[in-house]
Design a protein around this motif. Sequence first.
Motif, PDB file in Angstrom:
ATOM      1  N   SER A   1     -19.790  19.413 -10.968  1.00 42.83           N
ATOM      2  CA  SER A   1     -18.347  19.175 -10.796  1.00 42.83           C
ATOM      3  C   SER A   1     -17.583  20.485 -10.857  1.00 42.83           C
ATOM      4  O   SER A   1     -16.654  20.713 -10.076  1.00 42.83           O
ATOM      5  CB  SER A   1     -17.823  18.252 -11.897  1.00 42.83           C
ATOM      6  OG  SER A   1     -18.434  17.010 -11.827  1.00 42.83           O
TER       7      SER A   1
ATOM      8  N   ASP B   1     -16.965  14.204  -5.436  1.00 39.29           N
ATOM      9  CA  ASP B   1     -17.559  14.329  -6.762  1.00 39.29           C
ATOM     10  C   ASP B   1     -18.004  12.959  -7.260  1.00 39.29           C
ATOM     11  O   ASP B   1     -17.196  12.180  -7.767  1.00 39.29           O
ATOM     12  CB  ASP B   1     -16.561  14.952  -7.745  1.00 39.29           C
ATOM     13  CG  ASP B   1     -17.248  15.355  -9.054  1.00 39.29           C
ATOM     14  OD1 ASP B   1     -18.460  15.105  -9.187  1.00 39.29           O
ATOM     15  OD2 ASP B   1     -16.560  15.924  -9.926  1.00 39.29           O
ATOM     16  N   GLU B   2     -19.257  12.669  -7.114  1.00 41.88           N
ATOM     17  CA  GLU B   2     -19.830  11.376  -7.507  1.00 41.88           C
ATOM     18  C   GLU B   2     -18.917  10.221  -7.104  1.00 41.88           C
ATOM     19  O   GLU B   2     -18.441   9.469  -7.958  1.00 41.88           O
ATOM     20  CB  GLU B   2     -20.067  11.347  -9.021  1.00 41.88           C
ATOM     21  CG  GLU B   2     -21.014  12.442  -9.457  1.00 41.88           C
ATOM     22  CD  GLU B   2     -21.521  12.238 -10.879  1.00 41.88           C
ATOM     23  OE1 GLU B   2     -21.637  11.067 -11.276  1.00 41.88           O
ATOM     24  OE2 GLU B   2     -21.794  13.233 -11.564  1.00 41.88           O
TER      25      GLU B   2
HETATM   26 MG    MG Z   1     -19.458  15.856 -12.808  1.00 44.60          MG
END
Ligand code: MG
Lengths: 254, 305
Positions: free
Chosen positions: A45, A175-176
């Motif tokens: 991240s 991000d995910e």
């Molecule tokens: Mg992360």
Amino acid sequence: MTTTMLKASSVCKSFGPVDVLRNISLDVAAGEVACLIGPSGSGKSTFLRCINHLEKIDGGEMWVDGERVGYRRVGNKLHELKEKEIARRRASIGMVFQQFNLFPHRTALENVTEGPIIVQGVRRQDAIEEGRALLARVGLGTKMHNYPSQLSGGQQQRVAIARSLAMKPSLMLFDEPTSALDPELVGEVLDVMKDLAESGMTMVVVTHEMGFAREVADTVHFMSDGVLVESGAPAKVLSAPAHARTQSFLAKVL
Amino acid sequence: MSGVLTDQQAAPAVVVPSRHTGRWITAGAVLLIVALLLYSMATNTRFEWHVVGKYLFAKPILMGVLNTMILTVLAMVIGILLGIVIAVGRLSDNLIVSKAAWFYAWFFRGTPLLVQLLFWFFLSALVPRIALGVPFGPELFSLDTNALITPFMAAMLGLGLNEAAYMSEIVRSGISSVTPGQTEAAKSIGMTRLQTMRRVVLPQAMRIIIPPTGNETIGMLKQTSLVLVIGYSELLTSASLIYARTYQTIPLLIVAAIWYLFITALLSIAQYFLEKRYGRGFSPLSAIRTDKAEPATPAVTEIRP
Ligand SMILES: [Mg+2]
Ligand SMILES: Nc1ncnc2c1ncn2[C@@H]1O[C@H](COP(=O)(O)OP(=O)(O)OP(=O)(O)O)[C@@H](O)[C@H]1O
């Protein structure tokens, strides 16, 4: 000739005494889909947030679409850019968050038109037309006037993707994007991302969805403890990893 | 566990609403008390209702009402705008700015409002002339403080600057209630800090800010009566000037109370609509907005649980 959309060269970042990113070098070509995988806390991240300057890098250099991220080089010094200039460059980099981060006080359509109208100064009517088309494209043609609280998680994430696309970005960061979703909603978001990849969008995707990485990614990058351990085609990194750390990580998640 | 259902019978049962006997008894008791109060107020001649009627719409009272409303509105406008500035200052990364904002709130909340009002009123004794110019250099222009600080100005400054200190805390709590993810999303679509504040953070903070601000406004309405001490004639001053002359204290206080209650009712209605406006999107039941150009979407069908 392929152009490089993202170029990171020896990027370093630390939070206080903790080195979160150590000498990350990574190139992503225009139209490429790069998946970032790795254990929790490995700095995925943080790296993504450095790309659009939500975090400042402490060392190394980074370019998006030929422009240096967050800094201007004068002689051999890097000066941080003025806020307006940073904002302008961010506008051409889309970001999709794990927690969607839709604006709860605006409808789906208003979420999508906000950036074009406020940031780019697009005429309201044009922005609305564009917004409708984008929402239709992510399969939400009938939900334009719903507020985020009236949408499922999967629908919210699709609106968030449309919101980023409305800025006509040259690079999209994820991000995910499916980690906060119920399992049955993951597919609809991945489908939208797959379409986007097929349309030629350059994408950097942090994900735990190995199936998506295998099927859609052009390159997979494995990070661990702030180090880029191994990069390559998905078939190679995911099926025949060279490093022991990659092997043990994949053994756990697959 | 026996597995036997205790009262199952052949025919399906029907749900009967419960009777709420207790509720009816309480409601009856409350109504009775209210009726008794009204009766005693109406029949007690010392309330002098005819005097109340005579003065309710008297010119000096109406002027007082107008002055009270003007003062309340202006003081709140100063308080809210300055309060936002101070709240943003409090949250600033600049240490000097944030400490200065803290100092402001500490100072203005920490001294009695009455003292502040008198201070502004007597400012001319302290600073006879207010001048703008280059330090140690030429004066660009100057003003006689006495001419500038009328009772009205003193009242507005005193109330407004004091209110800003309280409002800053209210606004700060509102801003802090908006998650950092919202700011990041706004930045990621290229908004500047100011745009993020105006378009994303403040509209969401409003939901938290409005109810206590309603309290503050209603408080301000009555606080304006403090300006009596510097001779600005608002509602309570006007009433007191009359009863000082006629000795009809109680009825005139009732006149003032009626007006305060009336304005408070208006403010509460305004608050209701503001809350509705800024609550948009925060309850799953908030109406889905539809464009005229397009048939209403059957969107409600997919509300998530
Ligand atoms: Mg992360
Ligand atoms: N703002 C911050 N201040 C201090 N430390 C931080 C901050 N943000 C992240 N970290 C630390 O940096 C490291 C990397 O975090 P990061 O969120 O990038 O990991 P990640 O790979 O995305 O993990 P996950 O898969 O759990 O999301 C972690 O050890 C984290 O605790």
